[in-house]
Enzyme design. Structure first.
Site, PDB file in Angstrom:
ATOM      1  CE  LYS A  56      -5.024  -8.991  -2.604  1.00  0.00           C
ATOM      2  NZ  LYS A  56      -4.669  -8.089  -1.308  1.00  0.00           N
TER       3      LYS A  56
ATOM      4  CB  CYS B 294      10.784  -1.938   2.356  1.00  0.00           C
ATOM      5  SG  CYS B 294      11.128  -1.641   0.771  1.00  0.00           S
TER       6      CYS B 294
ATOM      7  CD  GLU C  99      11.501  -4.643  -1.524  1.00  0.00           C
ATOM      8  OE1 GLU C  99      11.420  -4.659  -0.400  1.00  0.00           O
ATOM      9  OE2 GLU C  99      10.442  -3.882  -1.957  1.00  0.00           O
ATOM     10  CG  LEU C 100      10.225 -10.475   1.932  1.00  0.00           C
ATOM     11  CD1 LEU C 100      10.386 -11.713   2.715  1.00  0.00           C
ATOM     12  CD2 LEU C 100       8.935 -10.384   1.687  1.00  0.00           C
TER      13      LEU C 100
ATOM     14  N   GLY D  41       6.329  -6.722   0.409  1.00  0.00           N
ATOM     15  CA  GLY D  41       5.351  -6.504   1.595  1.00  0.00           C
ATOM     16  C   GLY D  41       6.181  -6.981   2.952  1.00  0.00           C
TER      17      GLY D  41
ATOM     18  CD1 TRP E 100      -0.615  -1.651   3.060  1.00  0.00           C
ATOM     19  CD2 TRP E 100       0.441   0.349   3.516  1.00  0.00           C
ATOM     20  NE1 TRP E 100       0.042  -1.611   4.405  1.00  0.00           N
ATOM     21  CE2 TRP E 100       0.641  -0.348   4.542  1.00  0.00           C
ATOM     22  CE3 TRP E 100       0.686   1.674   3.393  1.00  0.00           C
ATOM     23  CZ2 TRP E 100       1.028   0.023   5.465  1.00  0.00           C
ATOM     24  CZ3 TRP E 100       1.538   1.932   4.429  1.00  0.00           C
ATOM     25  CH2 TRP E 100       1.686   1.179   5.623  1.00  0.00           C
ATOM     26  CG  ASN E 101       4.921   1.256   0.506  1.00  0.00           C
ATOM     27  OD1 ASN E 101       4.431   0.140  -0.169  1.00  0.00           O
ATOM     28  ND2 ASN E 101       6.507   1.423   0.900  1.00  0.00           N
TER      29      ASN E 101
ATOM     30  CD  GLU F 284       9.523  -3.266   7.605  1.00  0.00           C
ATOM     31  OE1 GLU F 284      10.235  -2.435   6.584  1.00  0.00           O
ATOM     32  OE2 GLU F 284       9.027  -4.232   7.462  1.00  0.00           O
TER      33      GLU F 284
END
Length: 492
Positions: free
Chosen positions: A175, A284, A250-251, A228, A151-152, A385
């Site tokens: 999605k 992130c 990508e976390l 996410g 969402w960012n 985080e």
């Protein structure tokens, strides 16, 4: 109130279940649009359309050069509509209009770059150790890609996945986050105008259990690309791994921003603020751990506070606003909970540490820019985080101590070093366990520079030439020149 439609096989359509859900403006708290609430039936429609386009439609017959031309046309349309798309994102996620304008004006470059790269993917002839054969390699699209975005920064991070996937010849089902789906649905409308065949890009919206899981587990999806949280990424990677699907993740991050005593103090102060407060900490790569060498610690913190106190919270649509709201109510609560945890662990809030209140904050989900000192690296505030405007300052003694603290975390997405000593900059960049290391800057990204994480920050790479390889599979072709014969039961 706007009611959005799905985009499947080049058409606007309603969800099979006939349900929508509301999306709120983080600044006003008001509902402004309704988003289709999809289920497994919609996922199947979208994946079937993508598979049809991949295997039988015009897309499957196009040359790489033709695909690249369509991508460049799409880039032109994004540039034309950048202002409208940016405003939609601000309305949906509350980030600053200045940042969203910057992102959407930059997004076309991904499609120009990968559009140009599409017909540069080359195989090789192989100098075999066997006589009578000719062999070569070819690179083929991995298949239908499930692109799951956060969402960012919805469209920027979608472009990171979509552009190399299209250049590779894949088709995509996206999605977006249920909190910020509107801009992706509007973006999808541009594909028909650009001339893409139906089914090349499809969008399904809704919630993880109802849409995300069926998408990941669909038998016609060959690859999952996710951005996410690491907790969600682990679950998705487990699903994909169980089904032997390709996956890139990508976390999260807990990035160290390391300031040495020989740094340009003013430059480093602004870099530290940009690293954590410019996106309300909702990135992130946020520089959420600020490591400051003990000889300059007190003076640096004093200057940092002086600049940070001038930050203006308010309407993210205003060009004068510097700190916007937190995007979602659950994230808002999480950030405030971490502030309480930091205090309980013994850290000292020298700035902020509370809800943002006042007329400038409207009815939005604001958290004051917050700075903690007296932080130990084993505290939760330094290890987990937060994804909000919360900065932890940690003292260090020397280069070895800085490396020990910086690497003592399970994440490894990004890091920065502030120093005038080029030798130190090189040594640190070699030993920091992070996928991106900045020297005397922060938050710089490009379509040309690979991006991804070490350790729990993910798998695979986005951007640059490396990214297109994530969407290709290699085939070896052997041709018998006619000279090879003999016993069919013996390997030749």
């Amino acid at each position: 109130m706007k009611r959005y439609q799905l985009r499947i096989a080049g058409q606007a359509c309603e969800p099979q279940g006939g349900a929508w859900f509301e999306t709120q403006n983080p600044y006003t708290g008001a509902t402004w649009a309704e988003i289709p609430r999809c289920d497994a039936r919609d996922v199947d429609r979208a994946v079937q359309a993508a598979h049809q386009a991949l295997t039988q439609g015009p897309w499957a017959q196009m040359t790489a050069t033709q695909r690249g031309a369509l991508m460049r046309k799409l880039g032109d349309l994004i540039a034309r509509d950048a202002k409208r798309l940016a405003e939609t994102e601000v309305r949906d996620n509350g980030k600053l209009i200045a940042e969203m304008h910057g992102q959407l004006n930059y997004v076309p470059q991904w499609f120009y770059y990968y559009g140009g790269l599409a017909d540069k993917v080359q195989g090789a002839t192989l100098p075999l150790d066997k006589q009578g054969y000719f062999a070569y390699t070819r690179h083929e699209p991995v298949g239908v890609v499930a692109a799951i975005t956060p969402w960012n920064s919805p469209l920027l991070l979608l472009a990171w996945k979509l552009a190399p996937a299209l250049a590779a010849g894949c088709t995509v089902v996206a999605k977006p986050s249920e909190f910020t789906s509107a801009s992706t649905l509007e973006f999808a409308e541009l594909f028909e105008e650009a001339g893409f065949p139906p089914g090349v890009f499809n969008v399904v919206t809704g919630f993880g259990a109802e849409v995300g899981s069926p998408l990941v587990e669909h038998p016609l999806v060959s690859k999952v690309s996710f951005t996410g949280s690491d907790a969600t990424g682990r679950r998705i990677n487990e699903q994909a791994g169980r089904l032997l699907k390709h996956a890139s993740m990508e976390l999260g991050g807990k990035s160290p921003n390391v300031v040495f005593d020989d740094a340009d103090i003013e430059q480093a102060v602004y870099g530290a603020i940009s690293g954590i407060f410019a996106a309300t900490g909702q990135t992130c790569i946020a520089g959420s751990r600020l490591l400051v060498q003990e000889g300059i610690h007190d003076a640096f913190v004093e200057r940092l506070l002086a600049v940070a106190r001038t930050a203006r919270m308010g309407d993210p649509m205003s060009p004068d606003t510097q700190v916007g709201p937190v995007t979602t109510p659950p994230q808002y609560k999480k950030v405030l909970d971490y502030i309480d945890i930091a205090r309980a662990e013994g850290a000292t809030a020298v700035l902020g540490g509370a809800k943002g209140e006042g007329a400038e904050c409207g009815q939005g989900w604001f958290v004051q820019p917050t700075i903690f000192t007296g932080v130990r690296n084993d505290m939760r505030i330094a290890q987990e985080e937060v994804f909000g405007p919360v900065l932890s300052i940690i003292r260090f003694k020397d280069e070895a101590d800085a490396l020990r603290i910086a690497n003592d975390v399970r994440f490894g997405l990004a890091a920065a070093v502030w120093t005038r000593d080029i030798g130190r900059a090189i040594r640190m960049s070699e030993r920091l366990q992070a996928g991106t290391v900045w020297v005397n800057t922060y938050r710089a990204v490009s379509f040309m520079a690979p991006f991804g994480g070490y350790k729990d920050s993910g798998l695979g790479r986005e951007n640059g030439i490396d990214a297109i390889r994530e969407y290709l599979q290699t085939k070896s072709v052997w041709i018998n020149s006619g000279a090879v014969a003999g016993n069919p039961f013996v390997m030749r």
